[in-house]
Design a protein around this motif. Structure first.
Motif, PDB file in Angstrom:
ATOM      1  N   ALA A   1      14.285 -16.212 -44.694  1.00  0.00           N
ATOM      2  CA  ALA A   1      15.420 -16.948 -45.238  1.00  0.00           C
ATOM      3  C   ALA A   1      16.435 -17.331 -44.175  1.00  0.00           C
ATOM      4  CB  ALA A   1      16.108 -16.123 -46.326  1.00  0.00           C
ATOM      5  N   GLY A   2      16.205 -16.889 -42.918  1.00  0.00           N
ATOM      6  CA  GLY A   2      17.128 -17.205 -41.836  1.00  0.00           C
ATOM      7  C   GLY A   2      18.402 -16.386 -41.854  1.00  0.00           C
ATOM      8  N   LEU A   3      18.321 -15.191 -42.409  1.00  0.00           N
ATOM      9  CA  LEU A   3      19.495 -14.322 -42.493  1.00  0.00           C
ATOM     10  C   LEU A   3      19.359 -13.160 -41.525  1.00  0.00           C
ATOM     11  CD1 LEU A   3      22.137 -13.385 -43.906  1.00  0.00           C
ATOM     12  CD2 LEU A   3      20.687 -12.150 -45.546  1.00  0.00           C
ATOM     13  N   ASP A   4      20.361 -12.993 -40.655  1.00  0.00           N
ATOM     14  CA  ASP A   4      20.438 -11.855 -39.753  1.00  0.00           C
ATOM     15  C   ASP A   4      21.287 -10.796 -40.448  1.00  0.00           C
ATOM     16  OD1 ASP A   4      20.492 -10.093 -37.665  1.00  0.00           O
ATOM     17  OD2 ASP A   4      21.470 -11.431 -36.237  1.00  0.00           O
ATOM     18  N   LEU A   5      20.650  -9.747 -40.919  1.00  0.00           N
ATOM     19  CA  LEU A   5      21.310  -8.745 -41.761  1.00  0.00           C
ATOM     20  C   LEU A   5      21.357  -7.395 -41.050  1.00  0.00           C
ATOM     21  CD1 LEU A   5      22.465  -7.932 -44.572  1.00  0.00           C
ATOM     22  CD2 LEU A   5      20.093  -7.498 -45.283  1.00  0.00           C
TER      23      LEU A   5
END
Length: 275
Positions: free
Chosen positions: A62-66
């Motif tokens: 999803a292109g999320l850096d978490l």
């Protein structure tokens, strides 16, 4: 896989002053720098476990850096979100947040509700709530919202009767009828599972019950109903950060079919999806 950073309450407290002093002068704190990772404060179980599932299985696509940081108390996640040292938190329900904002002057708002952890009454001494003896001692959480919630649970199951019109700030002083003359021991919520050997029973929040290897679905003497329950746990941010694209992306992932299946498969009714 557990990649979350565990932070003790003591370490967090020691760093709170530094965080408070630096947050105002920094252009790169986790709340304002939307190009960096989204740092989310969470209780270890089940919140951080759910976030870890998102991080390990859904976030990259999803292109999320978490980044997940675990907190063991119910205060620091909100203060850290308020001062910008984390970008969001996931651990609380609406009545608790309303009470916290009112008492602390914070500006935390919900983004999306994810799950419910049913509150339960547990005991290592009796097998049924009916077996509680006269004068028995019941441990309850000492924060105002969860104490009221605990008393409402006991009232809903006919163990006590509360005065008419009692709301989310009920205390033992608001008990109208107490047929078994029960005594109440007020403890920090995280301490209630450890009290089971010292009291006759304890009302324990779902996340702390799971951490103590208790199964709310199987071990609770009485358990909250999920129907029309106002205590769903949600992702929250400081007011004004609701439109952060990272937050929106995480909200979508937390309410995805994949997360719903993960919750149902892993917790088997001890944690219930709310979406």
């Amino acid at each position: 896989m557990r990649n979350a950073t565990k932070l003790s309450t003591a370490v967090l407290a020691a760093g709170a002053l530094t965080l408070g002093l630096t947050a105002c002068g920094s252009d790169k704190d986790s709340a304002s720098d939307t190009s960096g990772p989204l740092v989310v404060a969470a209780s270890p179980v089940p919140h951080a476990e759910i976030l870890d599932y998102v991080k390990d299985n859904l976030a990259k696509k999803a292109g999320l850096d978490l980044e997940v940081k675990e907190f063991t108390d119910y205060v620091t996640p909100n203060t850290a979100t308020e001062d910008g040292s984390v970008g969001a938190n996931y651990f609380q329900n609406q009545p608790y947040l309303d009470d916290f904002n009112k008492k602390n002057g914070t500006h935390i708002v919900p983004v999306v509700t994810v799950h419910l952890e049913p509150l339960g009454l547990y005991s290592s001494k009796v097998k049924s709530a009916d077996d509680l003896k006269s004068g028995a001692t019941i441990a309850v959480p000492n924060d105002s919202v969860n104490e009221a919630r605990a008393l409402k649970l006991l009232a809903a199951n006919g163990i006590i009767t509360l005065k008419d019109g009692v709301g989310n700030e009920a205390t033992p002083a608001d008990i109208a009828k107490n047929p078994k003359d029960l005594k109440f021991k007020e403890l920090e919520a995280a301490q209630t599972p450890r009290s089971l050997e010292d009291v006759d029973a304890a009302v324990i929040n779902g996340n702390y019950a799971i951490e103590a290897d208790l199964s709310p679905a199987d071990d609770a003497l009485v358990l909250e109903s999920a129907k029309d329950n106002p205590y769903g746990n949600f992702l929250a941010v400081k007011e004004g950060n609701e439109d952060d694209p990272r937050v929106k992306k995480l909200a979508e992932l937390l309410t995805s079919p994949e997360v719903k299946k993960f919750i149902e498969d892993k917790y088997k009714g001890s944690v219930i999806p709310s979406f």
